[in-house]
Design a protein around this motif. Structure first.
Motif, mmCIF file in Angstrom:
data_model
loop_
_atom_site.group_PDB
_atom_site.id
_atom_site.type_symbol
_atom_site.label_atom_id
_atom_site.label_comp_id
_atom_site.label_asym_id
_atom_site.label_seq_id
_atom_site.Cartn_x
_atom_site.Cartn_y
_atom_site.Cartn_z
ATOM 1 N N ALA A 163 12.912 7.991 -1.356
ATOM 2 C CA ALA A 163 13.384 6.733 -1.932
ATOM 3 C C ALA A 163 14.733 6.343 -1.349
ATOM 4 O O ALA A 163 15.544 7.197 -1.010
ATOM 5 N N LYS A 164 14.968 5.026 -1.247
ATOM 6 C CA LYS A 164 16.220 4.511 -0.694
ATOM 7 C C LYS A 164 16.764 3.416 -1.602
ATOM 8 O O LYS A 164 15.997 2.679 -2.223
ATOM 9 N N ALA A 165 18.101 3.318 -1.672
ATOM 10 C CA ALA A 165 18.762 2.284 -2.462
ATOM 11 C C ALA A 165 19.818 1.596 -1.608
ATOM 12 O O ALA A 165 20.531 2.248 -0.843
ATOM 13 N N ARG A 166 19.905 0.270 -1.750
ATOM 14 C CA ARG A 166 20.910 -0.511 -1.035
ATOM 15 C C ARG A 166 21.482 -1.538 -2.014
ATOM 16 O O ARG A 166 20.743 -2.125 -2.804
ATOM 17 N N TYR A 167 22.791 -1.742 -1.977
ATOM 18 C CA TYR A 167 23.456 -2.676 -2.884
ATOM 19 C C TYR A 167 24.205 -3.703 -2.059
ATOM 20 O O TYR A 167 25.049 -3.352 -1.228
ATOM 21 N N ASP A 173 0.805 -1.225 0.000
ATOM 22 C CA ASP A 173 0.000 0.000 0.000
ATOM 23 C C ASP A 173 0.837 1.273 0.000
ATOM 24 O O ASP A 173 0.417 2.293 -0.540
ATOM 25 N N ALA A 174 2.030 1.231 0.580
ATOM 26 C CA ALA A 174 2.822 2.450 0.750
ATOM 27 C C ALA A 174 3.968 2.611 -0.242
ATOM 28 O O ALA A 174 4.399 3.730 -0.500
ATOM 29 N N ALA A 175 4.484 1.497 -0.784
ATOM 30 C CA ALA A 175 5.708 1.618 -1.578
ATOM 31 C C ALA A 175 5.871 0.472 -2.562
ATOM 32 O O ALA A 175 5.180 -0.550 -2.474
ATOM 33 N N TYR A 176 6.823 0.663 -3.471
ATOM 34 C CA TYR A 176 7.282 -0.385 -4.378
ATOM 35 C C TYR A 176 8.654 -0.830 -3.884
ATOM 36 O O TYR A 176 9.438 -0.022 -3.394
ATOM 37 N N THR A 177 8.945 -2.113 -4.025
ATOM 38 C CA THR A 177 10.273 -2.634 -3.734
ATOM 39 C C THR A 177 10.795 -3.273 -5.005
ATOM 40 O O THR A 177 10.136 -4.126 -5.594
ATOM 41 N N VAL A 178 11.969 -2.823 -5.437
ATOM 42 C CA VAL A 178 12.568 -3.320 -6.667
ATOM 43 C C VAL A 178 13.878 -4.009 -6.323
ATOM 44 O O VAL A 178 14.700 -3.453 -5.593
ATOM 45 N N HIS A 179 14.058 -5.216 -6.845
ATOM 46 C CA HIS A 179 15.324 -5.936 -6.736
ATOM 47 C C HIS A 179 15.880 -6.059 -8.150
ATOM 48 O O HIS A 179 15.219 -6.607 -9.025
ATOM 49 N N LEU A 204 10.856 2.393 -2.955
ATOM 50 C CA LEU A 204 10.300 3.568 -3.618
ATOM 51 C C LEU A 204 8.913 3.876 -3.077
ATOM 52 O O LEU A 204 7.912 3.291 -3.520
ATOM 53 N N PRO A 205 8.817 4.786 -2.099
ATOM 54 C CA PRO A 205 7.514 5.135 -1.540
ATOM 55 C C PRO A 205 6.622 5.793 -2.591
ATOM 56 O O PRO A 205 7.089 6.570 -3.415
#
Length: 142
Positions: free
Chosen positions: A115-119, A46-52, A128-129
């Protein structure tokens, strides 16, 4: 214009099947990945997308992520090179340099400021909210 040469072309596959000894595979590594080879998984709540996104072998400093509304763009600079060790005789050396990019569109605009990114271990994880007030709305059909 794409400056990368694809090793998986139909022409190469034909000769590989027709005359297996004719086709020479690199001694080191694989060729540069094509943009379609940046594999992604997109999940939504409901709040965000998560992309891998799989970007193996690329340092995080060489990965660029940009967000423009609901369009997410990934770009990576790929560099492969061999190291020569003392006492070795190099018979063949192949180096690959170039960049790959991929863009995709999400159903709702992203709040780029949050938005936040982690590697980690070759996998780029983006959180990605969704932009508040940009929620999709279902229209009643009259």
């Amino acid at each position: 214009m794409n400056s990368l040469v694809s090793r998986g072309s139909l022409f190469d596959d034909f000769f590989k099947d027709f005359a297996p000894g004719f086709y020479v595979r690199p001694l080191h590594g694989d060729g540069l990945p094509a943009p379609s080879q940046i594999k992604i998984d997109v999940k939504e709540d409901d709040a965000a997308y998560t992309v891998h996104a799989e970007v193996p072998g690329v340092p995080k400093e060489d990965i660029n992520v940009s967000i423009d509304g609901n369009v997410v763009s990934l770009r990576a600079e790929v560099r492969q090179h061999d190291e020569k060790k003392e006492g070795e005789k190099v018979l063949r050396s192949e180096r690959y340099f170039g960049s790959v990019a991929r863009s995709f569109q999400l159903p709702v605009d992203v709040d780029a400021a949050q938005a936040k990114a982690r590697y980690d271990n070759g996998v780029l994880t983006l959180t990605l909210p969704k932009l508040q007030g940009a929620r999709a709305q279902r229209l009643a059909i009259e």
